[in-house]
Write an enzyme that holds these catalytic residues in place. Structure first.
Site, mmCIF file in Angstrom:
data_model
loop_
_atom_site.group_PDB
_atom_site.id
_atom_site.type_symbol
_atom_site.label_atom_id
_atom_site.label_comp_id
_atom_site.label_asym_id
_atom_site.label_seq_id
_atom_site.Cartn_x
_atom_site.Cartn_y
_atom_site.Cartn_z
ATOM 1 N N CYS A 1 3.610 -1.042 -12.507
ATOM 2 C CA CYS A 1 3.872 0.155 -13.297
ATOM 3 C C CYS A 1 4.966 -0.384 -14.169
ATOM 4 C CB CYS A 1 4.403 1.399 -12.459
ATOM 5 S SG CYS A 1 5.747 0.785 -11.288
ATOM 6 N N GLY B 1 0.472 5.146 -0.014
ATOM 7 C CA GLY B 1 -1.164 5.618 0.417
ATOM 8 C C GLY B 1 -1.789 6.191 -0.711
ATOM 9 N N GLY B 2 -1.521 6.180 -2.006
ATOM 10 C CA GLY B 2 -2.421 6.881 -3.041
ATOM 11 C C GLY B 2 -3.518 5.705 -3.518
ATOM 12 N N LYS B 3 -3.287 4.524 -3.604
ATOM 13 C CA LYS B 3 -4.505 3.317 -3.623
ATOM 14 C C LYS B 3 -5.380 3.524 -2.377
ATOM 15 C CE LYS B 3 -1.657 0.002 -4.453
ATOM 16 N NZ LYS B 3 -0.545 1.004 -4.047
ATOM 17 N N ALA C 1 0.843 -0.997 -0.040
ATOM 18 C CA ALA C 1 -0.137 0.164 0.235
ATOM 19 C C ALA C 1 0.843 1.287 0.122
ATOM 20 C CB ALA C 1 -1.094 0.045 1.106
ATOM 21 N N GLU D 1 1.757 -2.638 4.404
ATOM 22 C CA GLU D 1 3.340 -2.354 4.038
ATOM 23 C C GLU D 1 4.305 -3.023 4.784
ATOM 24 O OE1 GLU D 1 6.330 -1.511 2.066
ATOM 25 O OE2 GLU D 1 4.367 -0.861 1.303
#
Length: 463
Positions: free
Chosen positions: A230, A112-114, A109, A132
């Site tokens: 990504c 923390g964006g998601k 995680a 995390e």
């Protein structure tokens, strides 16, 4: 930026006539900046929100997402009204389609964006476990979750295998934005291209399989797995999805998003890969990304070689937890009731005590024995001698209830003075009050002796 020779040769073969535009986008293209609004806080401060978004163009993924840049020391950032995030990365939580009341795990995680996007989509209802494995990154994750202000989020610090015993077939959805070769970030992060080698995607693929095997064990039958990277590497994208279908029995659920490219069916070995999504920097605004949605069709027993190794529900781990819940004394119950009478907060979860701190925790969160919890829930208050004091995280709560709290709205100059650690002269009765700037809550202050005594955390103050 100089792309690795083996990388160029690989994608010249795979992309053929597309390769030149692809390389140009990496070597000379420029990434886009974007941010998302916190929907509840946007409603609390409509004028500030309107000025913030101005003429910004909408970003394609996620609710209330815009192209643009937000400064880190701005009121909207420090109070959790916005989260800055690369626009392509927003597609992961968007595809998860999180709903209020669900149980969801964001397995990899940080930062923390998601998690913040999932939390907003869940409207603060249900349970979101944000995990995390690296302690330092887990701390950053916890800070971002606190700033966002959604009370149903718990941050854990474990390897995927360690979590399985606590959450066997527990979640409606598991999001795995897996550690990868990072090819999609080459133009954003030059060290990623410097570290890339021809063998990197295969090394990452092995690690991704290990993570996903444990992730699927924590998913309910019929639950959805959101897998993303990504990177452009087929070894980490279509080949991983093929492995999930062939070896773990999951099925692909097609993703319907306009403006996206399809996964390449010739780069994997199962039908339906065109239902996955690729974002290419020469075709879309943003960096490279891959995302797939799959559904679990079989119980987790098939993933264990020895059934004696299967986790049992409610089985306590022997290791000592980082935080152990404690009971409230009668006196502490009175202090807590008085605090919540002044700052009312009505949710269906539970209040738990870790050390001297009181947290709100989602009702569905299981026994925390053996879990490392950098953030056990929403931090509400801390017991001191003969009293309880509200904690900073409570002031950042994303809930309409805060509109009923006693408050003082500061000017911009007063806001800057308070953020630098100064107390402010202010007449009135002695009590704790919520401070707001243009109606956006950002801190508590102790109103006493004609002053708003500064209670802003020292580590967060502006220097």
């Amino acid at each position: 930026m100089q792309l690795p020779k083996a990388f160029i040769e690989k994608y010249q073969t795979l992309l053929a006539e597309e390769a030149e535009a692809f390389f140009q986008s990496l070597e000379k293209g420029k990434g886009e900046k974007a941010f998302r609004l916190n929907p509840i806080k946007a409603k609390l401060a409509p004028e500030l929100t309107s000025d913030l978004i101005g003429n910004c163009l909408k970003a394609p993924f996620g609710h209330q997402a815009y192209f643009g840049e937000v400064k880190g020391k701005s009121p909207e950032h420090v109070a959790g009204l916005v989260y800055s995030q690369e626009p392509s990365a927003m597609i992961v939580a968007d595809v998860a389609e999180a709903k209020a009341g669900e149980r969801i795990l964001d397995l990899c995680a940080a930062p923390g964006g998601k998690t913040t996007q999932l939390a907003a989509d869940m409207a603060g209802e249900g349970l979101l476990v944000s995990n995390e494995i690296i302690p330092k990154r887990a701390k950053i994750l916890a800070e971002n979750v606190e700033r966002w202000g959604y009370p149903h989020v718990v941050v854990t610090n474990h390897s995927p295998a360690e979590l399985v015993a606590h959450f066997p077939e527990f979640f409606d959805a598991v999001v795995v934005d897996a550690p990868c070769s990072g090819e999609g970030m080459f133009r954003k992060d030059n060290p990623a291209s410097d570290l890339w080698e021809e063998s990197t995607p295969i090394i990452c693929q092995r690690r991704q399989k290990d993570i996903l095997l444990e992730a699927v064990k924590m998913l309910k039958v019929g639950g959805r797995l959101i897998y993303s990277t990504c990177t452009f590497a087929k070894e980490e994208d279509e080949e991983i999805v093929s492995w999930l279908v062939e070896e773990l029995g999951l099925s692909i659920e097609a993703i319907d998003r306009q403006g996206c490219s399809h996964g390449r069916k010739e780069w994997g070995s199962v039908p339906g890969l065109e239902g996955t999504v690729r974002l290419w920097p020469h075709l879309q605004k943003g960096e490279g990304h891959f995302v797939a949605k799959l559904v679990k069709g079989k119980a987790s027993e098939i993933f264990y070689q020895d059934k004696s190794d299967m986790p049992k529900k409610n089985k306590k781990k022997r290791q000592k937890s980082q935080k152990t819940p404690r009971q409230f004394s009668k006196e502490e119950q009175v202090y807590l009731e008085d605090l919540l009478a002044r700052f009312p907060f009505e949710k269906t979860g539970k209040l738990v005590r870790f050390g001297d701190r009181v947290y709100y925790q989602a009702e569905d969160f299981p026994d925390s024995q053996g879990l490392k919890l950098p953030l056990p829930g929403l931090a509400i208050g801390e017991f001191r001698k003969n009293r309880i004091e509200p904690l900073h995280a409570f002031a950042l709560l994303a809930d309409p209830c805060v509109e009923k709290w006693p408050r003082i709205d500061l000017t911009e100059e007063e806001w800057r003075l308070y953020m630098s650690g100064q107390s402010l002269p202010y007449k009135g009765q002695s009590s704790w009050v919520l401070l707001t700037y243009r109606h956006l809550p950002f801190a508590f202050a102790k109103h006493t002796a004609g002053q708003l005594k500064n209670a802003y955390p020292k580590g967060l103050r502006f220097v």
